[in-house]
Design a protein around this motif. Structure first.
Motif, short mmCIF file in Angstrom:
data_model
loop_
_atom_site.label_atom_id
_atom_site.label_comp_id
_atom_site.label_asym_id
_atom_site.label_seq_id
_atom_site.Cartn_x
_atom_site.Cartn_y
_atom_site.Cartn_z
N ALA A 233 0.84 -1.19 0.00
CA ALA A 233 0.00 0.00 0.00
C ALA A 233 0.88 1.25 0.00
O ALA A 233 1.71 1.42 0.89
CB ALA A 233 -0.92 0.01 1.22
N ILE A 234 0.71 2.09 -1.01
CA ILE A 234 1.56 3.27 -1.14
C ILE A 234 0.70 4.51 -1.32
O ILE A 234 -0.16 4.56 -2.21
CB ILE A 234 2.55 3.12 -2.31
N ILE A 235 0.95 5.51 -0.47
CA ILE A 235 0.26 6.80 -0.56
C ILE A 235 1.24 7.82 -1.15
O ILE A 235 2.34 7.98 -0.65
CB ILE A 235 -0.19 7.29 0.83
N SER A 236 0.81 8.48 -2.19
CA SER A 236 1.65 9.52 -2.80
C SER A 236 0.89 10.84 -2.83
O SER A 236 -0.33 10.88 -2.71
CB SER A 236 2.05 9.11 -4.22
N TYR A 271 4.94 -14.59 -15.27
CA TYR A 271 5.73 -13.61 -14.54
C TYR A 271 4.89 -12.70 -13.64
O TYR A 271 5.42 -11.78 -13.02
CB TYR A 271 6.54 -12.74 -15.51
N SER A 272 3.59 -12.92 -13.57
CA SER A 272 2.75 -12.04 -12.76
C SER A 272 3.15 -12.09 -11.29
O SER A 272 3.36 -13.16 -10.72
CB SER A 272 1.28 -12.45 -12.91
N TYR A 273 3.23 -10.91 -10.69
CA TYR A 273 3.59 -10.78 -9.27
C TYR A 273 2.34 -10.79 -8.41
O TYR A 273 2.39 -10.96 -7.20
CB TYR A 273 4.38 -9.48 -9.10
N GLY A 274 1.17 -10.55 -9.02
CA GLY A 274 -0.07 -10.50 -8.26
C GLY A 274 -1.10 -9.67 -8.99
O GLY A 274 -1.10 -9.59 -10.21
N LYS A 275 -1.96 -8.99 -8.23
CA LYS A 275 -3.04 -8.22 -8.84
C LYS A 275 -3.19 -6.85 -8.19
O LYS A 275 -2.90 -6.66 -7.00
CB LYS A 275 -4.36 -8.97 -8.75
N ILE A 276 -3.67 -5.91 -8.99
CA ILE A 276 -3.94 -4.55 -8.50
C ILE A 276 -5.31 -4.54 -7.83
O ILE A 276 -6.29 -4.98 -8.43
CB ILE A 276 -3.90 -3.54 -9.67
N SER A 297 -4.44 16.00 -1.78
CA SER A 297 -3.51 15.50 -2.80
C SER A 297 -3.16 14.02 -2.63
O SER A 297 -2.49 13.45 -3.48
CB SER A 297 -2.22 16.33 -2.78
N ALA A 298 -3.61 13.43 -1.54
CA ALA A 298 -3.21 12.05 -1.22
C ALA A 298 -3.90 11.03 -2.12
O ALA A 298 -5.10 11.09 -2.35
CB ALA A 298 -3.52 11.74 0.24
N LYS A 299 -3.11 10.08 -2.62
CA LYS A 299 -3.64 8.99 -3.46
C LYS A 299 -3.06 7.67 -2.97
O LYS A 299 -1.84 7.53 -2.85
CB LYS A 299 -3.27 9.22 -4.92
N LEU A 300 -3.94 6.72 -2.71
CA LEU A 300 -3.54 5.41 -2.21
C LEU A 300 -3.76 4.36 -3.28
O LEU A 300 -4.84 4.25 -3.84
CB LEU A 300 -4.34 5.05 -0.95
N ARG A 301 -2.71 3.60 -3.57
CA ARG A 301 -2.82 2.45 -4.47
C ARG A 301 -2.40 1.20 -3.70
O ARG A 301 -1.44 1.24 -2.91
CB ARG A 301 -1.94 2.64 -5.71
N VAL A 302 -3.08 0.09 -3.95
CA VAL A 302 -2.84 -1.15 -3.22
C VAL A 302 -2.64 -2.32 -4.19
O VAL A 302 -3.39 -2.45 -5.16
CB VAL A 302 -3.99 -1.48 -2.25
N PHE A 303 -1.65 -3.14 -3.90
CA PHE A 303 -1.33 -4.31 -4.72
C PHE A 303 -1.28 -5.55 -3.83
O PHE A 303 -0.75 -5.49 -2.72
CB PHE A 303 0.02 -4.11 -5.40
N GLN A 304 -1.82 -6.65 -4.32
CA GLN A 304 -1.79 -7.93 -3.61
C GLN A 304 -0.87 -8.89 -4.35
O GLN A 304 -1.10 -9.22 -5.51
CB GLN A 304 -3.19 -8.54 -3.53
N THR A 305 0.20 -9.33 -3.70
CA THR A 305 1.11 -10.27 -4.36
C THR A 305 0.54 -11.68 -4.31
O THR A 305 -0.26 -12.02 -3.43
CB THR A 305 2.50 -10.26 -3.70
N ASP A 306 0.97 -12.50 -5.23
CA ASP A 306 0.52 -13.89 -5.28
C ASP A 306 1.16 -14.70 -4.17
O ASP A 306 2.25 -14.38 -3.69
CB ASP A 306 0.91 -14.54 -6.62
N SER A 307 0.51 -15.78 -3.78
CA SER A 307 1.07 -16.66 -2.76
C SER A 307 2.31 -17.38 -3.27
O SER A 307 3.17 -17.80 -2.50
CB SER A 307 0.02 -17.70 -2.33
N LYS A 308 2.45 -17.49 -4.58
CA LYS A 308 3.60 -18.18 -5.17
C LYS A 308 4.76 -17.23 -5.49
O LYS A 308 5.79 -17.66 -6.04
CB LYS A 308 3.21 -18.87 -6.46
N ALA A 309 4.60 -15.95 -5.17
CA ALA A 309 5.60 -14.95 -5.56
C ALA A 309 6.99 -15.31 -5.04
O ALA A 309 7.12 -15.95 -4.01
CB ALA A 309 5.19 -13.58 -5.04
#
Length: 309
Positions: A233-236, A271-276, A297-309
């Motif tokens: 989770a990254i807030i920019s 090669y997928s690392y997971g999903k947005i 101005s804050a924007k939060l994006r979240v990514f879920q990595t795969d269990s096999k990553a």
């Protein structure tokens, strides 16, 4: 009694992002004054948290604030781009279940005039780590006109960057943020809800603290680490930062890494690392905007990595 300086931005949305993490370690790359860290520890009673910050004032404050959770907290000083690599050497990669980064300057740093972040500051500093060598005074008073043009264009996205850089070089030295912002007011954008010198000060601050370089290094480290089953989770607060996060997430999602011009896939398509998890960035709701205008101005994006990553 400790006075809590401010509520962190998008706190409810951050808690929701990590709500399904029942155990393991969450890394807060930008602890600041412990807002997100304390809320995550309260909401996730079985997790451990490693918090990073380069500001000793913030570390001193948050060490006290997080005292009730001391058995589950480890605080490390330094730039997150470096410290997270050290953490990965000390912990099993499978333990890491979440990574949070709130990119940007904290409200308390902005409000402390002696830190030089404020338009009304009587000095030119802007260092998040007060032990760092490069300060805003050096950038403003010693950078070449070409280098000033570069940061004003790239980090401030100011259209008249050449005029601003030329004015700074012709009228320096400047001894304070107040003096600088007042002297350049006639060259700053007008008609916006923000202070006219916001983009100027933002550009200088990003250069002083290498903020884009730090974020890029963090994203590279996360990609190389291949965290299994973790939330990122990254807030920019800046369009360039948000673009970097968005582009990284899109790249991580792709299963095929063959060149676009390739006639057929030859990379095994695995090669997928997971999903947005956030198709669009999450932004502050009306009640938060009213309580904390800086959250606009804050924007939060979240990514879920795969269990096999």
């Amino acid at each position: 009694m400790q006075i809590i300086p401010h509520v962190p931005v998008l706190y409810a949305q951050v808690l929701e992002a990590f709500s399904d993490i029942e155990n393991g370690v969450i890394i807060d790359c930008t602890m600041g004054y412990g807002g997100h860290s304390s809320m995550i520890l309260e909401a996730n009673p079985n997790i451990k948290l490693i918090a990073i910050d380069q500001d000793q004032t913030a570390i001193d404050f948050s060490t006290s604030r997080l005292e009730p959770y001391k058995e589950r907290v480890e605080i490390k000083k330094g730039r997150f781009s470096t410290v997270i690599k050290e953490i990965l050497k000390e912990h099993d990669i499978k333990e890491i279940r979440g990574v949070l980064a709130d990119i940007g300057v904290s409200s308390l740093q902005l409000d402390q005039k002696e830190r030089g972040f404020s338009f009304s500051s009587d000095n030119l500093d802007m260092r998040m780590d007060t032990d760092a060598q490069l300060s805003a005074a050096e950038v403003v008073n010693e950078y070449s006109q070409a280098d000033l043009e570069r940061i004003l264009l790239e980090y401030g996205e100011l259209r008249n960057y050449k005029k601003i850089a030329s004015f700074i070089v012709s009228n320096r030295p400047f001894s304070s943020a107040k003096e600088l912002s007042e002297a350049l007011k006639h060259l700053m954008p007008t008609g916006k809800k923000i202070h006219p010198a916001t983009l100027l000060m933002q550009a200088i601050r990003i250069e002083v603290n290498n903020e884009l370089g730090e974020l890029n290094s963090l994203l590279d480290t996360i990609e190389e680490a291949k965290f299994p089953n973790a939330k990122i989770a990254i807030i920019s607060f800046h369009s360039l930062e948000d673009r970097m996060v968005k582009n990284s997430f899109v790249r991580w999602r792709e299963s095929c890494i063959c060149p676009k011009e390739a006639m057929r896939c030859t990379c095994s398509n695995d090669y997928s690392y997971g999903k947005i998890l956030t198709k669009k960035p999450i932004t502050a709701e009306d009640d938060e905007l009213k309580a904390n205008p800086r959250s606009r101005s804050a924007k939060l994006r979240v990514f879920q990595t795969d269990s096999k990553a």
